[in-house]
Enzyme design. Sequence first.
Site, PDB file in Angstrom:
ATOM      1  NE  ARG A 122      -4.071  -1.900   2.055  1.00 20.18           N
ATOM      2  CZ  ARG A 122      -4.014  -2.800   3.030  1.00 20.18           C
ATOM      3  NH1 ARG A 122      -3.143  -2.636   4.011  1.00 20.18           N
ATOM      4  NH2 ARG A 122      -4.816  -3.818   3.030  1.00 20.18           N
ATOM      5  CE  LYS A 144      -1.289  14.082 -13.754  1.00 26.02           C
ATOM      6  NZ  LYS A 144      -1.707  14.660 -15.050  1.00 26.02           N
ATOM      7  CD  GLU A 186       6.191  16.729 -21.525  1.00 24.29           C
ATOM      8  OE1 GLU A 186       5.426  17.687 -21.317  1.00 24.29           O
ATOM      9  OE2 GLU A 186       5.793  15.529 -21.559  1.00 24.29           O
ATOM     10  CE  LYS A 230       5.096  17.519 -13.123  1.00 17.65           C
ATOM     11  NZ  LYS A 230       5.003  16.371 -13.992  1.00 17.65           N
ATOM     12  CD  GLU A 240      -4.624  16.646 -14.201  1.00 22.11           C
ATOM     13  OE1 GLU A 240      -3.487  16.140 -14.138  1.00 22.11           O
ATOM     14  OE2 GLU A 240      -5.406  16.462 -15.124  1.00 22.11           O
ATOM     15  NE  ARG A 244       0.235  17.154 -11.696  1.00 22.56           N
ATOM     16  CZ  ARG A 244       0.982  16.329 -11.021  1.00 22.56           C
ATOM     17  NH1 ARG A 244       0.827  16.214  -9.719  1.00 22.56           N
ATOM     18  NH2 ARG A 244       1.894  15.595 -11.633  1.00 22.56           N
ATOM     19  CG  ASN A 248      -2.845  16.494 -19.536  1.00 20.12           C
ATOM     20  OD1 ASN A 248      -3.577  15.909 -20.326  1.00 20.12           O
ATOM     21  ND2 ASN A 248      -2.046  15.854 -18.701  1.00 20.12           N
ATOM     22  CG  HIS A 251       0.331  15.885 -22.437  1.00 21.05           C
ATOM     23  ND1 HIS A 251       1.003  17.089 -22.492  1.00 21.05           N
ATOM     24  CD2 HIS A 251       1.223  14.982 -21.945  1.00 21.05           C
ATOM     25  CE1 HIS A 251       2.238  16.915 -22.036  1.00 21.05           C
ATOM     26  NE2 HIS A 251       2.401  15.652 -21.699  1.00 21.05           N
ATOM     27  CG  HIS A 255      -1.653  11.291 -23.552  1.00 22.34           C
ATOM     28  ND1 HIS A 255      -2.129  11.503 -22.280  1.00 22.34           N
ATOM     29  CD2 HIS A 255      -0.309  11.350 -23.450  1.00 22.34           C
ATOM     30  CE1 HIS A 255      -1.118  11.683 -21.445  1.00 22.34           C
ATOM     31  NE2 HIS A 255      -0.001  11.601 -22.137  1.00 22.34           N
ATOM     32  CG  HIS A 268       5.163  11.544 -23.643  1.00 18.21           C
ATOM     33  ND1 HIS A 268       3.790  11.444 -23.629  1.00 18.21           N
ATOM     34  CD2 HIS A 268       5.463  12.596 -22.826  1.00 18.21           C
ATOM     35  CE1 HIS A 268       3.284  12.383 -22.836  1.00 18.21           C
ATOM     36  NE2 HIS A 268       4.276  13.095 -22.332  1.00 18.21           N
TER      37      HIS A 268
HETATM   38  N1  LIG Z   1       4.595  11.191 -14.627  1.00 19.57           N
HETATM   39  C1  LIG Z   1       4.638  12.303 -15.316  1.00 19.57           C
HETATM   40  O1  LIG Z   1       4.344  13.392 -14.824  1.00 19.57           O
HETATM   41  C2  LIG Z   1       5.108  12.242 -16.745  1.00 19.57           C
HETATM   42  C3  LIG Z   1       5.467  13.421 -17.390  1.00 19.57           C
HETATM   43  C4  LIG Z   1       5.922  13.341 -18.704  1.00 19.57           C
HETATM   44  C5  LIG Z   1       6.039  12.107 -19.336  1.00 19.57           C
HETATM   45  N2  LIG Z   1       5.708  10.988 -18.657  1.00 19.57           N
HETATM   46  C6  LIG Z   1       5.896   9.672 -19.276  1.00 19.57           C
HETATM   47  O2  LIG Z   1       7.282   9.518 -19.536  1.00 19.57           O
HETATM   48  C7  LIG Z   1       7.456   8.603 -20.606  1.00 19.57           C
HETATM   49  C8  LIG Z   1       8.472   9.117 -21.583  1.00 19.57           C
HETATM   50  O3  LIG Z   1       9.690   9.233 -20.918  1.00 19.57           O
HETATM   51  P1  LIG Z   1      11.068   9.459 -21.693  1.00 19.57           P
HETATM   52  O4  LIG Z   1      10.872  10.426 -22.778  1.00 19.57           O
HETATM   53  O5  LIG Z   1      12.068   9.707 -20.661  1.00 19.57           O
HETATM   54  O6  LIG Z   1      11.303   8.070 -22.443  1.00 19.57           O
HETATM   55  P2  LIG Z   1      11.882   6.673 -21.936  1.00 19.57           P
HETATM   56  O7  LIG Z   1      11.715   6.508 -20.508  1.00 19.57           O
HETATM   57  O8  LIG Z   1      11.301   5.649 -22.845  1.00 19.57           O
HETATM   58  O9  LIG Z   1      13.451   6.800 -22.232  1.00 19.57           O
HETATM   59  C9  LIG Z   1      13.862   6.992 -23.547  1.00 19.57           C
HETATM   60  C10 LIG Z   1      14.999   6.057 -23.963  1.00 19.57           C
HETATM   61  O10 LIG Z   1      16.227   6.630 -23.549  1.00 19.57           O
HETATM   62  C11 LIG Z   1      17.091   5.644 -22.988  1.00 19.57           C
HETATM   63  N3  LIG Z   1      17.884   6.373 -21.985  1.00 19.57           N
HETATM   64  C12 LIG Z   1      17.417   6.959 -20.871  1.00 19.57           C
HETATM   65  N4  LIG Z   1      18.382   7.672 -20.286  1.00 19.57           N
HETATM   66  C13 LIG Z   1      19.494   7.509 -21.018  1.00 19.57           C
HETATM   67  C14 LIG Z   1      20.805   8.036 -20.931  1.00 19.57           C
HETATM   68  N5  LIG Z   1      21.156   8.912 -20.006  1.00 19.57           N
HETATM   69  N6  LIG Z   1      21.722   7.635 -21.856  1.00 19.57           N
HETATM   70  C15 LIG Z   1      21.355   6.797 -22.860  1.00 19.57           C
HETATM   71  N7  LIG Z   1      20.116   6.319 -23.024  1.00 19.57           N
HETATM   72  C16 LIG Z   1      19.195   6.667 -22.110  1.00 19.57           C
HETATM   73  C17 LIG Z   1      16.162   4.613 -22.429  1.00 19.57           C
HETATM   74  O11 LIG Z   1      16.782   3.365 -22.416  1.00 19.57           O
HETATM   75  C18 LIG Z   1      14.986   4.659 -23.390  1.00 19.57           C
HETATM   76  O12 LIG Z   1      15.183   3.745 -24.433  1.00 19.57           O
HETATM   77  C19 LIG Z   1       6.089   8.385 -21.208  1.00 19.57           C
HETATM   78  O13 LIG Z   1       5.591   7.152 -20.780  1.00 19.57           O
HETATM   79  C20 LIG Z   1       5.271   9.503 -20.623  1.00 19.57           C
HETATM   80  O14 LIG Z   1       3.916   9.169 -20.536  1.00 19.57           O
HETATM   81  C21 LIG Z   1       5.242  11.024 -17.386  1.00 19.57           C
HETATM   82  O1  LIG Z   2       2.365  16.208 -14.302  1.00 16.61           O
HETATM   83  C1  LIG Z   2       1.336  16.397 -14.938  1.00 16.61           C
HETATM   84  O2  LIG Z   2       0.278  16.705 -14.394  1.00 16.61           O
HETATM   85  C2  LIG Z   2       1.327  16.252 -16.402  1.00 16.61           C
HETATM   86  O3  LIG Z   2       0.274  16.263 -17.020  1.00 16.61           O
HETATM   87  C3  LIG Z   2       2.648  16.093 -17.089  1.00 16.61           C
HETATM   88  C4  LIG Z   2       2.593  15.451 -18.449  1.00 16.61           C
HETATM   89  O4  LIG Z   2       3.733  15.901 -19.174  1.00 16.61           O
HETATM   90  C5  LIG Z   2       2.684  13.933 -18.404  1.00 16.61           C
HETATM   91  O5  LIG Z   2       2.859  13.417 -19.694  1.00 16.61           O
HETATM   92  C6  LIG Z   2       1.593  13.199 -17.655  1.00 16.61           C
HETATM   93  O6  LIG Z   2       1.946  11.853 -17.481  1.00 16.61           O
HETATM   94  C7  LIG Z   2       0.283  13.217 -18.349  1.00 16.61           C
HETATM   95  O7  LIG Z   2      -0.650  12.864 -17.435  1.00 16.61           O
HETATM   96  P1  LIG Z   2      -2.071  12.227 -17.744  1.00 16.61           P
HETATM   97  O8  LIG Z   2      -2.769  12.370 -16.448  1.00 16.61           O
HETATM   98  O9  LIG Z   2      -2.668  12.987 -18.859  1.00 16.61           O
HETATM   99  O10 LIG Z   2      -1.837  10.817 -18.120  1.00 16.61           O
HETATM  100 ZN   LIG Z   3       4.087  14.731 -20.948  1.00 13.99          ZN
END
Ligand SMILES: NC(=O)c1ccc[n+]([C@@H]2O[C@H](COP(=O)([O-])OP(=O)(O)OC[C@H]3O[C@@H](n4cnc5c(N)ncnc54)[C@H](O)[C@@H]3O)[C@@H](O)[C@H]2O)c1
Ligand SMILES: O=C(O)C(=O)C[C@@H](O)[C@H](O)[C@H](O)COP(=O)(O)O
Ligand SMILES: [Zn+2]
Length: 363
Positions: A122, A144, A186, A230, A240, A244, A248, A251, A255, A268
């Site tokens: 949990r 998130k 971003e 952020k 959100e 917040r 998005n 997105h 998305h 992404h």
């Molecule tokens: N939680 C949130 O608030 C939030 C915000 C934005 C995006 N996201 C999510 O994040 C994801 C995208 O993340 P991303 O763009 O980092 O892609 P990713 O995590 O797929 O990483 C991209 C690639 O880069 C490689 N890599 C990573 N760091 C490296 C380094 N320093 N040197 C060499 N290779 C490296 C990895 O192996 C991978 O193949 C999506 O799933 C998106 O939905 C979440």
């Molecule tokens: O942190 C947030 O809030 C965001 O929306 C950041 C976005 O860049 C990110 O891709 C997030 O994962 C999108 O959220 P979702 O709730 O639309 O899935």
């Molecule tokens: Zn994003």
Amino acid sequence: MTSVINVNLPTQSYEIAIAPASLDQIGQSLAGLKLGKKVLLVSNPTIFKHFGKVAVDSLEAAGFQVASYSLPAGERYKTLNSIQKLYDIALENRLERSSTMVALGGGVIGDMTGFAAATWLRGINVVQVPTTLLAMVDSAIGGKTGVNHPHGKNLIGAFHQPRFVLIDPQVLKTLPVREFRAGMAEVIKYGVIWDAELFNQLEQSKRLDQLRYIKPELVDAILTRSCQAKADVVGKDEKEGGLRAILNYGHTVGHAVESLTNYRLLKHGEAVGIGMVAAGQIAVNLELWQQADADRQNALIEKAGLPTKLPVGLDIEGIIEALQLDKKVKDGKVRFVLPTQIGVVTVTDEVTSDHIRQVLQQM
Ligand SMILES: NC(=O)c1ccc[n+]([C@@H]2O[C@H](COP(=O)([O-])OP(=O)(O)OC[C@H]3O[C@@H](n4cnc5c(N)ncnc54)[C@H](O)[C@@H]3O)[C@@H](O)[C@H]2O)c1
Ligand SMILES: O=C(O)C(=O)C[C@@H](O)[C@H](O)[C@H](O)COP(=O)(O)O
Ligand SMILES: [Zn+2]
């Protein structure tokens, strides 16, 4: 030089440390947080090859008992199956409530590790150690976490804040250029939604995709400004309830495009770039935004080396249908984040399918 940004929340505040060459200090940083001894470091094979040993050595030297696990790389694996694997490893290593999962990687690893930590027993601790530009400026911050459902992006998840975020900009040296560009989407987003000064700074910079080689100090400045943006937004609206949603921006269409192309065609950040072009033009057509400002945004997206057009052959009606799965939908109405000035956006449910269709047909 280290800069520290605070994410101030009612329940659990935490620090984002931006510190060049700090990865080998991760053990000491965690030791200061008074966590339990057990750590599960989650990564993927590429990232672990580059940075795994440094991180594990540092954690062990600080007295932690470390297990590490690599998930397969890529958005395609951001699924419940991968989470099940993390639960199995957590069980095998007898992680306890005071234990910590450390996400060493990009947004995919960060989102999944965060979700596994949110749900195992949990909720156990998670520390984010982002290794992509995108993860540094965005996904590692704000709590998130989650995975994709076969029909839509990030449909399963939880809010679970990290205890600490450690950003070592030097790890960006090995990041492929396409990934660096994707992260810039971003960064540009923050310029459009929140920080006009950041937007101007980006406009004045040449070769946005080469900055880490030609102007690393500018990358540090961009990291700091983006993380601050952020932290500001999340600090005002953690879950959100309102504000917040502006994070998005881009997105809504982004998305849908990612999911309709099965996460194979676009990163992404690339999909978000396309989504920002679409949202910007919708805002112009609704007379909320000046065309000249939309052109400035689009020029920046192009300068970052990001696509501004929809992938060829993508079904526009399919995109419009997929928008119904967006998490911002309220009472069946799709809500869009639309700019009104550089640095200012509004959230509206007045965008009709016709408005969307008209813009997408031109892209
Ligand atoms: N939680 C949130 O608030 C939030 C915000 C934005 C995006 N996201 C999510 O994040 C994801 C995208 O993340 P991303 O763009 O980092 O892609 P990713 O995590 O797929 O990483 C991209 C690639 O880069 C490689 N890599 C990573 N760091 C490296 C380094 N320093 N040197 C060499 N290779 C490296 C990895 O192996 C991978 O193949 C999506 O799933 C998106 O939905 C979440
Ligand atoms: O942190 C947030 O809030 C965001 O929306 C950041 C976005 O860049 C990110 O891709 C997030 O994962 C999108 O959220 P979702 O709730 O639309 O899935
Ligand atoms: Zn994003």
